[in-house]
Design an enzyme around this catalytic site. Structure first.
Site, PDB file in Angstrom:
ATOM      1  N   ASP A 137       0.858  -1.184   0.000  1.00 57.86           N
ATOM      2  CA  ASP A 137       0.000   0.000   0.000  1.00 57.86           C
ATOM      3  C   ASP A 137       0.893   1.233   0.000  1.00 57.86           C
ATOM      4  OD1 ASP A 137      -2.373   1.496   0.117  1.00 57.86           O
ATOM      5  OD2 ASP A 137      -2.415   1.501   2.308  1.00 57.86           O
ATOM      6  N   HIS A 138       0.286   2.390  -0.138  1.00 56.64           N
ATOM      7  CA  HIS A 138       0.964   3.672   0.034  1.00 56.64           C
ATOM      8  C   HIS A 138       0.377   4.382   1.246  1.00 56.64           C
ATOM      9  CE1 HIS A 138       1.691   3.641  -4.584  1.00 56.64           C
ATOM     10  NE2 HIS A 138       2.733   3.140  -3.948  1.00 56.64           N
ATOM     11  N   LEU A 154      -5.005   4.663   0.073  1.00 57.48           N
ATOM     12  CA  LEU A 154      -6.059   3.804  -0.498  1.00 57.48           C
ATOM     13  C   LEU A 154      -5.589   3.091  -1.762  1.00 57.48           C
ATOM     14  CD1 LEU A 154      -9.098   6.205   0.050  1.00 57.48           C
ATOM     15  CD2 LEU A 154      -8.372   4.308   1.506  1.00 57.48           C
ATOM     16  N   HIS A 155      -4.391   2.509  -1.676  1.00 53.23           N
ATOM     17  CA  HIS A 155      -3.824   1.776  -2.806  1.00 53.23           C
ATOM     18  C   HIS A 155      -3.439   0.349  -2.423  1.00 53.23           C
ATOM     19  CE1 HIS A 155      -2.386   6.017  -4.236  1.00 53.23           C
ATOM     20  NE2 HIS A 155      -3.685   5.839  -4.416  1.00 53.23           N
ATOM     21  N   PRO A 156      -4.315  -0.418  -1.761  1.00 51.95           N
ATOM     22  CA  PRO A 156      -3.958  -1.807  -1.415  1.00 51.95           C
ATOM     23  C   PRO A 156      -3.807  -2.643  -2.679  1.00 51.95           C
ATOM     24  CG  PRO A 156      -6.293  -1.439  -1.027  1.00 51.95           C
ATOM     25  CD  PRO A 156      -5.695  -0.097  -1.360  1.00 51.95           C
TER      26      PRO A 156
END
Length: 581
Positions: free
Chosen positions: A295-296, A469-471
């Site tokens: 993620d980020h 919100l980058h899983p």
């Protein structure tokens, strides 16, 4: 289904699912059924379709699955909130609408993994181009597409604060670039957004709604799947939480980096010891399911603004009726933008071959969920490292499909992660402290002047950081022991008739927002699933910093990596759209 048993059953009407539904049903002889657990994205729902309404769905049970991580051990035990779309279009119906491909070297990194040779940038570029209609790009731009369903409008970024931002980054020693999705990502520019004529253009609106009239395509919403039906080593359909069994010749999971590994584990596919421990009968051993989660993480560096030039007044409730009127009837005004109109990518140190930091600049001070500090005008930068080496997991905790899986991201767990966070904040402060901001700068409010040392910065990140919100990457493609997906077919290793197509199949998270890479994967996967001739690879030269060129990184024309000019960039001057004042 309207015409009997489907040939292809797509589980999840999110970003990838909508793209696949369009491409796979283009052949009228192929019957496609899409099952979406969320509701329809009704056209009257302003909180989906008005770009500035993006904060409302987050945390709202009608739009959002409302996941939380387990207590993160390196984040003071905080549970990090994770919004994921619970509506047709998935997270493309509630996200920030930023369109970023990542760096070409991200895909060279993918291709360096065993079995992943056809996922280098040359093979991915044609699919990026096929999906888009980039209004800002020249017709002959070899990096951009103009005939795809996904319309892209570039942010105007025309306010005095955006002007100050672009001037400040140059004063700080960073270049501007024509297009972060073009020949040179490194630098700062206006951003492409999934907005068309003042409305969000989600995957559902771009890909699915235009073809729902096809007789061989059916959509069912509010259908949650309990498990994939397996007979021997073959997937033969799915069972819903209400007990309905739907058989199909082929099942494609498009539930995202959380939903897809969850459903595989519920179906008995994963680590046998873990599955037995929670009462699920193991059906197929595949230990990489749910592992490698990436993620980020990001923070907001916020300043007050001394002049009335920010968009802060548009947040006042008394302005809402006028803003709503402008958007509903004129498709313009503060409601017609996502406000993420500009930003950029830089390297935080000389050891990284390509940008490891991403910036979003906003001419107001607000959190992603819509909350903001008290006071008047302000501005902020969203910042975070882009290729952390922290790895986490998605693991179901029971056999109940309605239960949420345990998410562990392990943010800030590595030396690299912590080092790059300190570099990220210092880099941001260097930009915001440049003379270009002097006429506007009323002082830093977050984290504030009391946060100065490396350890103080890390303590603040532990307390304040949120997910971007980058899983992704939890069912990674590859051929190694931890690989879940065959990169040549998108099939789950060892299970016939079952594929996964979404962000979970990434081996590594790209260095930007993940929506565009997810759609590229879906476009490429559609050809693999159909057995169509793949698009020809395009070995178009792109910018590589001399560090990456001399270290032997793959990708593009080897001669193109030596200088920015080889890829059409002009570091000594600003791009045509801007000149520093």
């Amino acid at each position: 289904m309207r015409q009997g048993r489907p040939d292809i059953l797509i589980v999840g009407g999110g970003s990838a699912g909508c793209a696949l539904a369009n491409r796979l049903s283009a052949d009228g002889s192929t019957r496609v059924l899409v099952l979406e657990a969320g509701r329809r994205d009704w056209r009257w729902d302003v909180f989906i379709h008005m770009p500035a309404g993006l904060a409302t769905p987050i945390g709202n049970r009608f739009y959002d699955w409302k996941y939380e991580s387990q207590p993160e051990p390196h984040m003071e035990g905080r549970r990090i909130y994770h919004a994921r779309g619970k509506v047709l279009g998935g997270s493309s119906s509630i996200n920030g609408m930023i369109f970023q491909r990542g760096n070409p070297l991200d895909y060279e990194r993918w291709a360096a993994e065993p079995g992943m040779e056809t996922w280098d940038f040359a093979h991915c570029l044609p699919y990026f181009k096929r999906m888009e209609d980039c209004l800002a790009a020249a017709p002959d731009d070899p990096f951009r597409g103009h005939r795809g369903p996904l319309g892209l409008e570039r942010g105007p970024a025309a306010s005095p604060l955006f002007e100050a931002f672009f001037a400040a980054v140059q004063q700080a020693g960073y270049p501007l670039t024509e297009d972060v999705n073009g020949a040179r990502q490194e630098g700062f520019a206006m951003f492409d957004r999934n907005i068309r004529r003042g409305r969000r253009l989600s995957a559902a609106r771009a890909y699915l709604h235009p073809v729902l009239g096809r007789p061989n395509l059916e959509l069912r919403c509010r259908v949650q799947i309990a498990r994939v039906l397996l007979e021997g080593g073959q997937a033969v359909g799915v069972e819903t939480v209400k007990g309905e069994r739907i058989r199909a010749s082929e099942v494609i999971l498009c539930g995202g980096a959380i939903g897809s590994p969850q459903l595989l584990q519920l179906s008995g596919i994963g680590d046998p010891e873990h599955l037995r421990s929670i009462g699920v009968e193991p059906r197929h051993e595949l230990r990489g399911v749910g592992e490698n989660l990436q993620d980020h993480l990001e923070v907001y560096v916020q300043h007050t603004c001394t002049q009335p030039v920010s968009l802060q007044p548009s947040l006042r409730r008394r302005r809402a009726p006028w803003i709503g009127f402008q958007w509903l009837f004129l498709r313009r005004g503060p409601g017609a933008t996502n406000h993420f109109e500009a930003g950029g990518f830089v390297r935080s140190n000389d050891e990284v071959a390509y940008p490891n930091l991403m910036f979003h600049f906003l001419p107001l001070a607000i959190r992603y969920d819509g909350s903001q500090p008290e006071g008047g005008h302000g501005y902020q930068v969203h910042i975070g490292p882009m290729y952390s080496d922290a790895r986490g997991s998605v693991r179901i905790t029971s056999a109940d499909p309605r239960g949420k899986p345990a998410l562990r991201f392990n943010y800030l767990s590595t030396d690299q992660d912590r080092r790059e966070w300190v570099e990220a904040i210092r880099c941001t402060r260097r930009i915001l402290g440049q003379p270009a901001f002097a006429p506007f700068d009323g002082g830093e409010t977050s984290p504030g002047p009391s946060v100065e040392t490396d350890e103080e910065i890390l303590d603040w990140v532990r307390r304040d950081a949120e997910t971007a919100l980058h899983p992704s990457c939890s069912c990674a493609m590859g051929v190694g022991e931890q690989a879940v997906i065959d990169p040549l077919t998108m099939r789950v290793h060892g299970v016939d008739g079952l594929r996964v197509v979404d962000a979970s199949v990434f081996p590594y998270v790209p260095n930007g927002n993940i929506y565009a890479p997810t759609m590229m994967v879906a476009e490429k996967a559609a050809d693999l699933i159909l057995g169509a001739t793949p698009l020809e690879p395009e070995r178009t030269p792109y910018y590589k910093h001399p560090l990456s060129a001399t270290s032997g990184s793959a990708g593009g024309d080897p001669d193109a990596g030596q200088t920015p000019e080889a890829a059409g960039a002009r570091p000594e001057t600003a791009p045509s759209w801007h000149r520093a004042s």
